[in-house]
Motif scaffolding. Sequence first.
Motif, PDB file in Angstrom:
ATOM      1  N   PRO A 188       0.804  -1.218   0.000  1.00  7.58           N
ATOM      2  CA  PRO A 188       0.000   0.000   0.000  1.00  7.58           C
ATOM      3  C   PRO A 188       0.843   1.277   0.000  1.00  7.58           C
ATOM      4  CG  PRO A 188      -0.938  -1.597   1.504  1.00  7.58           C
ATOM      5  CD  PRO A 188       0.372  -2.167   1.043  1.00  7.58           C
ATOM      6  N   GLY A 189       0.466   2.187  -0.894  1.00  6.24           N
ATOM      7  CA  GLY A 189       1.145   3.476  -0.974  1.00  6.24           C
ATOM      8  C   GLY A 189       2.401   3.484  -1.814  1.00  6.24           C
ATOM      9  N   ALA A 190       2.811   2.311  -2.326  1.00  2.00           N
ATOM     10  CA  ALA A 190       4.054   2.248  -3.098  1.00  2.00           C
ATOM     11  C   ALA A 190       3.887   2.940  -4.446  1.00  2.00           C
ATOM     12  CB  ALA A 190       4.482   0.804  -3.301  1.00  2.00           C
ATOM     13  N   VAL A 191       4.991   3.466  -4.965  1.00  2.00           N
ATOM     14  CA  VAL A 191       5.040   3.974  -6.325  1.00  2.00           C
ATOM     15  C   VAL A 191       5.901   3.019  -7.142  1.00  2.00           C
ATOM     16  CG1 VAL A 191       4.742   6.360  -5.581  1.00  2.00           C
ATOM     17  CG2 VAL A 191       7.049   5.466  -5.894  1.00  2.00           C
ATOM     18  N   ARG A 192       5.643   2.959  -8.451  1.00  2.34           N
ATOM     19  CA  ARG A 192       6.369   1.996  -9.282  1.00  2.34           C
ATOM     20  C   ARG A 192       7.473   2.680 -10.073  1.00  2.34           C
ATOM     21  NH1 ARG A 192       6.970  -0.667 -14.085  1.00  2.34           N
ATOM     22  NH2 ARG A 192       5.875   0.978 -15.227  1.00  2.34           N
ATOM     23  N   LEU A 193       8.627   2.029 -10.115  1.00  7.62           N
ATOM     24  CA  LEU A 193       9.749   2.503 -10.918  1.00  7.62           C
ATOM     25  C   LEU A 193      10.463   1.293 -11.499  1.00  7.62           C
ATOM     26  CD1 LEU A 193      11.628   4.872 -11.849  1.00  7.62           C
ATOM     27  CD2 LEU A 193      12.997   4.382  -9.807  1.00  7.62           C
ATOM     28  N   ASP A 194      10.296   1.056 -12.788  1.00  6.80           N
ATOM     29  CA  ASP A 194      10.994  -0.030 -13.465  1.00  6.80           C
ATOM     30  C   ASP A 194      12.447   0.401 -13.675  1.00  6.80           C
ATOM     31  OD1 ASP A 194      12.022  -1.874 -15.365  1.00  6.80           O
ATOM     32  OD2 ASP A 194      10.021  -2.207 -16.194  1.00  6.80           O
ATOM     33  N   ARG A 204      23.336   1.786 -23.757  1.00  9.21           N
ATOM     34  CA  ARG A 204      23.390   0.683 -22.799  1.00  9.21           C
ATOM     35  C   ARG A 204      23.781   1.140 -21.401  1.00  9.21           C
ATOM     36  NH1 ARG A 204      22.502  -3.915 -25.504  1.00  9.21           N
ATOM     37  NH2 ARG A 204      23.105  -5.218 -23.739  1.00  9.21           N
ATOM     38  N   GLY A 205      23.985   2.442 -21.227  1.00 10.33           N
ATOM     39  CA  GLY A 205      24.297   3.002 -19.917  1.00 10.33           C
ATOM     40  C   GLY A 205      23.117   3.788 -19.370  1.00 10.33           C
ATOM     41  N   LEU A 206      23.377   4.553 -18.317  1.00  5.47           N
ATOM     42  CA  LEU A 206      22.326   5.362 -17.717  1.00  5.47           C
ATOM     43  C   LEU A 206      21.917   6.491 -18.639  1.00  5.47           C
ATOM     44  CD1 LEU A 206      23.518   5.764 -14.006  1.00  5.47           C
ATOM     45  CD2 LEU A 206      21.930   4.082 -14.958  1.00  5.47           C
ATOM     46  N   LYS A 207      20.656   6.868 -18.559  1.00  3.90           N
ATOM     47  CA  LYS A 207      20.193   8.064 -19.242  1.00  3.90           C
ATOM     48  C   LYS A 207      20.880   9.287 -18.625  1.00  3.90           C
ATOM     49  CE  LYS A 207      15.620   6.309 -20.548  1.00  3.90           C
ATOM     50  NZ  LYS A 207      14.158   6.404 -20.328  1.00  3.90           N
ATOM     51  N   PRO A 208      20.876  10.422 -19.308  1.00  3.15           N
ATOM     52  CA  PRO A 208      21.455  11.637 -18.709  1.00  3.15           C
ATOM     53  C   PRO A 208      20.831  11.944 -17.352  1.00  3.15           C
ATOM     54  CG  PRO A 208      21.000  11.984 -21.041  1.00  3.15           C
ATOM     55  CD  PRO A 208      20.398  10.649 -20.685  1.00  3.15           C
ATOM     56  N   ARG A 209      21.625  12.510 -16.489  1.00  8.63           N
ATOM     57  CA  ARG A 209      21.190  12.757 -15.113  1.00  8.63           C
ATOM     58  C   ARG A 209      19.878  13.528 -15.052  1.00  8.63           C
ATOM     59  NH1 ARG A 209      24.484  13.156 -10.217  1.00  8.63           N
ATOM     60  NH2 ARG A 209      23.187  14.039  -8.555  1.00  8.63           N
ATOM     61  N   GLY A 210      19.742  14.567 -15.898  1.00  9.38           N
ATOM     62  CA  GLY A 210      18.525  15.373 -15.872  1.00  9.38           C
ATOM     63  C   GLY A 210      17.283  14.558 -16.195  1.00  9.38           C
ATOM     64  N   GLU A 211      17.397  13.641 -17.155  1.00  7.55           N
ATOM     65  CA  GLU A 211      16.259  12.791 -17.509  1.00  7.55           C
ATOM     66  C   GLU A 211      15.880  11.874 -16.354  1.00  7.55           C
ATOM     67  OE1 GLU A 211      16.274  10.702 -21.216  1.00  7.55           O
ATOM     68  OE2 GLU A 211      17.467  12.252 -22.214  1.00  7.55           O
ATOM     69  N   ILE A 212      16.883  11.301 -15.720  1.00  6.16           N
ATOM     70  CA  ILE A 212      16.610  10.411 -14.585  1.00  6.16           C
ATOM     71  C   ILE A 212      15.948  11.187 -13.450  1.00  6.16           C
ATOM     72  CG2 ILE A 212      17.665   8.998 -12.790  1.00  6.16           C
ATOM     73  CD1 ILE A 212      19.758   8.135 -14.799  1.00  6.16           C
ATOM     74  N   GLU A 213      16.454  12.370 -13.159  1.00  2.94           N
ATOM     75  CA  GLU A 213      15.887  13.164 -12.073  1.00  2.94           C
ATOM     76  C   GLU A 213      14.437  13.539 -12.361  1.00  2.94           C
ATOM     77  OE1 GLU A 213      18.753  16.281 -11.702  1.00  2.94           O
ATOM     78  OE2 GLU A 213      19.956  15.167 -10.218  1.00  2.94           O
ATOM     79  N   LEU A 216      12.298  10.465 -11.629  1.00  9.00           N
ATOM     80  CA  LEU A 216      12.167  10.265 -10.186  1.00  9.00           C
ATOM     81  C   LEU A 216      11.246  11.307  -9.565  1.00  9.00           C
ATOM     82  CD1 LEU A 216      15.909   9.506  -9.353  1.00  9.00           C
ATOM     83  CD2 LEU A 216      14.050   7.855  -9.584  1.00  9.00           C
ATOM     84  N   ASP A 217      11.364  12.535 -10.016  1.00  8.45           N
ATOM     85  CA  ASP A 217      10.538  13.620  -9.477  1.00  8.45           C
ATOM     86  C   ASP A 217       9.062  13.365  -9.757  1.00  8.45           C
ATOM     87  OD1 ASP A 217      10.376  16.331  -8.247  1.00  8.45           O
ATOM     88  OD2 ASP A 217       9.538  16.855 -10.215  1.00  8.45           O
ATOM     89  N   GLU A 218       8.749  12.826 -10.935  1.00 12.82           N
ATOM     90  CA  GLU A 218       7.359  12.519 -11.286  1.00 12.82           C
ATOM     91  C   GLU A 218       6.745  11.508 -10.326  1.00 12.82           C
ATOM     92  OE1 GLU A 218       7.531  11.096 -15.251  1.00 12.82           O
ATOM     93  OE2 GLU A 218       7.876  13.072 -16.155  1.00 12.82           O
ATOM     94  N   ILE A 221       9.949  10.503  -5.834  1.00 14.12           N
ATOM     95  CA  ILE A 221      11.143   9.878  -5.264  1.00 14.12           C
ATOM     96  C   ILE A 221      12.174  10.984  -5.087  1.00 14.12           C
ATOM     97  CG2 ILE A 221      12.882   8.059  -5.549  1.00 14.12           C
ATOM     98  CD1 ILE A 221      10.874   6.656  -7.438  1.00 14.12           C
ATOM     99  N   ASP A 222      12.125  11.590  -3.921  1.00 14.43           N
ATOM    100  CA  ASP A 222      12.840  12.825  -3.623  1.00 14.43           C
ATOM    101  C   ASP A 222      14.039  12.529  -2.733  1.00 14.43           C
ATOM    102  OD1 ASP A 222      13.546  15.363  -2.312  1.00 14.43           O
ATOM    103  OD2 ASP A 222      11.672  16.131  -3.178  1.00 14.43           O
ATOM    104  N   PRO A 223      15.206  13.129  -2.993  1.00 13.77           N
ATOM    105  CA  PRO A 223      16.366  12.884  -2.121  1.00 13.77           C
ATOM    106  C   PRO A 223      16.181  13.393  -0.697  1.00 13.77           C
ATOM    107  CG  PRO A 223      16.861  14.584  -3.743  1.00 13.77           C
ATOM    108  CD  PRO A 223      15.554  13.966  -4.151  1.00 13.77           C
TER     109      PRO A 223
END
Length: 273
Positions: A188-194, A204-213, A216-218, A221-223
């Motif tokens: 209950p209350g969980a948010v999904r992040l694949d 094949r690596g991480l997306k740019p930092r801004g895209e990832i942030e 997460l913000d959507e 998932i806040d630091p």
Amino acid sequence: MSEIVVPADWVADRLDGLRVVDVRDAWEFDGIGHVPGAVNIPFDSFRADDHAAEGDSAGDSSGDGQGMLPGADAFADLLSEAGIANGDRIVAYDDTHGVFAARFLVTAELYGHDPDRLHLLDGDFSAWRLDHETTSEAAAFERSEYVVDPPAETPLVDIDEVAAATDDPDTVVVDTREDWEFEEGHIPGAVRLDWRELVDDETRGLKPRGEIESILDERGIDPDRRVLLYCNTARRISHTYTVLRHLGYPDLAFYEGSLTEWEAAGRELETGA
């Protein structure tokens, strides 16, 4: 700048001072080639048994109460056989965007290896060999005496702590499974992040930092909040955990029990998106 997820050039410039761990199957390591100086520690050698690793039980197959882990003695023997010492700086890779390699690193952290000396190759073997040398020659290392020394506190939490987190406004509970799994039932209350939302299929690596942030913000998932991850496979938790560490999230935890265990404890699940 974080040195948790590191680019290929960073690794290439430091090969002499790194212990490189390839977690692919042995036939891939030998037959396709590998990063020069790498040692092969296949994923199946440091995972829990199949039943626990798929999340069909509490995952405590290790006998030491630490989730989906292979057991302290087994892990120490693996690293000793590979000639890895407790103080070594390790970089791990696979050929699947880093999701299996991340599990190796989290396992090492839970068993006491300094997390500041654990690195994930950004991308994977396919990305590495586009611009860097590979080899089929296996490097020789003398056996070490690796000692597992788990820290007093780890990010691994139990079911009661997860339950408490669902009522804590300062904690966001994150489900790292696929959409259909989440819809069938989630905490209950969980948010999904694949985890795959954070990687670029082309590089094949991480997306740019801004895209990832932005992603997460959507999801909220806040630091500034505690982030508690769960899944039904430890590797997916591990990849997301590693990326969040890379981004500087200061308060991370994860649960490696299953939703079957959650319901067996008399707790309810939510359904739907």
